[in-house]
Design a protein around this motif. Sequence first.
Motif, mmCIF file in Angstrom:
data_model
loop_
_atom_site.group_PDB
_atom_site.id
_atom_site.type_symbol
_atom_site.label_atom_id
_atom_site.label_comp_id
_atom_site.label_asym_id
_atom_site.label_seq_id
_atom_site.Cartn_x
_atom_site.Cartn_y
_atom_site.Cartn_z
ATOM 1 N N THR A 49 1.463 3.248 2.222
ATOM 2 C CA THR A 49 0.798 4.347 2.905
ATOM 3 C C THR A 49 1.448 4.691 4.219
ATOM 4 O O THR A 49 1.256 5.775 4.728
ATOM 5 C CB THR A 49 -0.682 4.019 3.186
ATOM 6 O OG1 THR A 49 -0.728 2.865 4.021
ATOM 7 C CG2 THR A 49 -1.451 3.792 1.900
ATOM 8 N N HIS A 95 -9.237 5.467 2.776
ATOM 9 C CA HIS A 95 -7.814 5.605 2.505
ATOM 10 C C HIS A 95 -7.102 5.952 3.806
ATOM 11 O O HIS A 95 -7.654 6.621 4.662
ATOM 12 C CB HIS A 95 -7.555 6.724 1.494
ATOM 13 C CG HIS A 95 -8.012 6.388 0.119
ATOM 14 N ND1 HIS A 95 -9.319 6.133 -0.189
ATOM 15 C CD2 HIS A 95 -7.328 6.259 -1.038
ATOM 16 C CE1 HIS A 95 -9.436 5.879 -1.471
ATOM 17 N NE2 HIS A 95 -8.232 5.946 -2.013
ATOM 18 N N ASP A 102 -4.723 7.943 6.235
ATOM 19 C CA ASP A 102 -4.269 9.325 6.345
ATOM 20 C C ASP A 102 -2.754 9.324 6.509
ATOM 21 O O ASP A 102 -2.239 8.874 7.516
ATOM 22 C CB ASP A 102 -4.907 10.021 7.549
ATOM 23 C CG ASP A 102 -6.313 10.472 7.271
ATOM 24 O OD1 ASP A 102 -6.620 10.715 6.100
ATOM 25 O OD2 ASP A 102 -7.096 10.594 8.230
ATOM 26 N N SER A 124 -12.957 8.045 3.840
ATOM 27 C CA SER A 124 -12.940 7.559 2.460
ATOM 28 C C SER A 124 -12.420 6.130 2.348
ATOM 29 O O SER A 124 -12.515 5.524 1.296
ATOM 30 C CB SER A 124 -12.059 8.473 1.609
ATOM 31 O OG SER A 124 -10.714 8.355 2.036
ATOM 32 N N SER A 146 0.816 -1.210 0.000
ATOM 33 C CA SER A 146 0.000 0.000 0.000
ATOM 34 C C SER A 146 0.849 1.260 0.000
ATOM 35 O O SER A 146 0.419 2.309 -0.445
ATOM 36 C CB SER A 146 -0.938 0.011 1.203
ATOM 37 O OG SER A 146 -0.190 0.138 2.398
ATOM 38 N N GLN A 172 1.608 10.617 2.115
ATOM 39 C CA GLN A 172 1.674 10.060 0.761
ATOM 40 C C GLN A 172 0.306 9.907 0.102
ATOM 41 O O GLN A 172 0.217 9.776 -1.107
ATOM 42 C CB GLN A 172 2.334 8.673 0.776
ATOM 43 C CG GLN A 172 3.742 8.666 1.273
ATOM 44 C CD GLN A 172 3.831 8.127 2.690
ATOM 45 O OE1 GLN A 172 2.940 8.327 3.503
ATOM 46 N NE2 GLN A 172 4.928 7.460 2.996
ATOM 47 N N SER A 173 -0.746 9.893 0.897
ATOM 48 C CA SER A 173 -2.079 9.609 0.361
ATOM 49 C C SER A 173 -2.495 10.606 -0.705
ATOM 50 O O SER A 173 -2.339 11.809 -0.549
ATOM 51 C CB SER A 173 -3.124 9.651 1.479
ATOM 52 O OG SER A 173 -2.917 8.589 2.365
ATOM 53 N N ARG A 174 -3.013 10.066 -1.786
ATOM 54 C CA ARG A 174 -3.596 10.853 -2.874
ATOM 55 C C ARG A 174 -2.637 11.905 -3.436
ATOM 56 O O ARG A 174 -3.049 12.968 -3.864
ATOM 57 C CB ARG A 174 -4.908 11.472 -2.417
ATOM 58 C CG ARG A 174 -5.973 10.428 -2.103
ATOM 59 C CD ARG A 174 -7.247 11.059 -1.597
ATOM 60 N NE ARG A 174 -7.111 11.670 -0.303
ATOM 61 C CZ ARG A 174 -7.235 11.044 0.859
ATOM 62 N NH1 ARG A 174 -7.488 9.780 0.904
ATOM 63 N NH2 ARG A 174 -7.111 11.693 1.997
ATOM 64 N N LYS A 175 -1.338 11.610 -3.432
ATOM 65 C CA LYS A 175 -0.356 12.512 -4.024
ATOM 66 C C LYS A 175 0.306 11.806 -5.203
ATOM 67 O O LYS A 175 0.504 10.599 -5.184
ATOM 68 C CB LYS A 175 0.698 12.896 -2.996
ATOM 69 C CG LYS A 175 0.235 13.880 -1.952
ATOM 70 C CD LYS A 175 1.402 14.346 -1.103
ATOM 71 C CE LYS A 175 1.044 15.454 -0.162
ATOM 72 N NZ LYS A 175 0.043 15.129 0.809
ATOM 73 N N SER A 176 0.655 12.588 -6.190
ATOM 74 C CA SER A 176 1.402 12.029 -7.322
ATOM 75 C C SER A 176 2.845 11.779 -6.881
ATOM 76 O O SER A 176 3.279 12.249 -5.821
ATOM 77 C CB SER A 176 1.382 13.010 -8.495
ATOM 78 O OG SER A 176 2.146 14.162 -8.159
ATOM 79 N N GLN A 182 4.544 15.113 -6.446
ATOM 80 C CA GLN A 182 4.173 15.771 -5.196
ATOM 81 C C GLN A 182 4.863 15.117 -3.999
ATOM 82 O O GLN A 182 5.327 15.809 -3.092
ATOM 83 C CB GLN A 182 2.658 15.734 -5.009
ATOM 84 C CG GLN A 182 1.903 16.608 -5.981
ATOM 85 C CD GLN A 182 0.403 16.334 -5.946
ATOM 86 O OE1 GLN A 182 -0.038 15.193 -5.786
ATOM 87 N NE2 GLN A 182 -0.376 17.402 -6.105
ATOM 88 N N SER A 183 4.949 13.800 -4.004
ATOM 89 C CA SER A 183 5.613 13.097 -2.900
ATOM 90 C C SER A 183 7.109 13.402 -2.867
ATOM 91 O O SER A 183 7.687 13.605 -1.800
ATOM 92 C CB SER A 183 5.394 11.590 -3.020
ATOM 93 O OG SER A 183 4.040 11.270 -2.831
#
Length: 128
Positions: free
Chosen positions: A25, A47, A49, A45, A23, A52-56, A59-60
């Motif tokens: 995460t 996912h 928290d 949601s 994952s 790293q969550s929901r970042k490209s 972005q990471s």
Amino acid sequence: MCILYRDCDVRNFTLCLLAVTLSLTGCDLYCDKMATCKSSSMAASGHADSWQSRKSLTQSLRHSFENRMFSDVTFKVGREQKTVQAHRQILSIRSGVFEAMFYGPLAEQGEIVIPEVEHDIFEQFLRL
């Protein structure tokens, strides 16, 4: 990181470790008696928290650079020898000069001093 209860065995720990690795995460997981892994930090949601969550990937990487996370090389730049931390692998992937500097037969060890380039300019270069 897996938090194991007394009645969890090594096989359950391996499943949790695999879940964390897959994952990516970084969330805390715990194993129940059924060897299922659950997150102790799931958002509504579903996912985890984490930063790293929901970042490209871009972005990471930017977050990692800006927060000086996982850096493995230190530069002293400019006349004032200000410290700039970076990532050898990322620099080497983007530049043959850095590849030779870090992984060539005369690879640099320790801090790298670059007095010819000012701190602000060097940081802008690393952000590109």
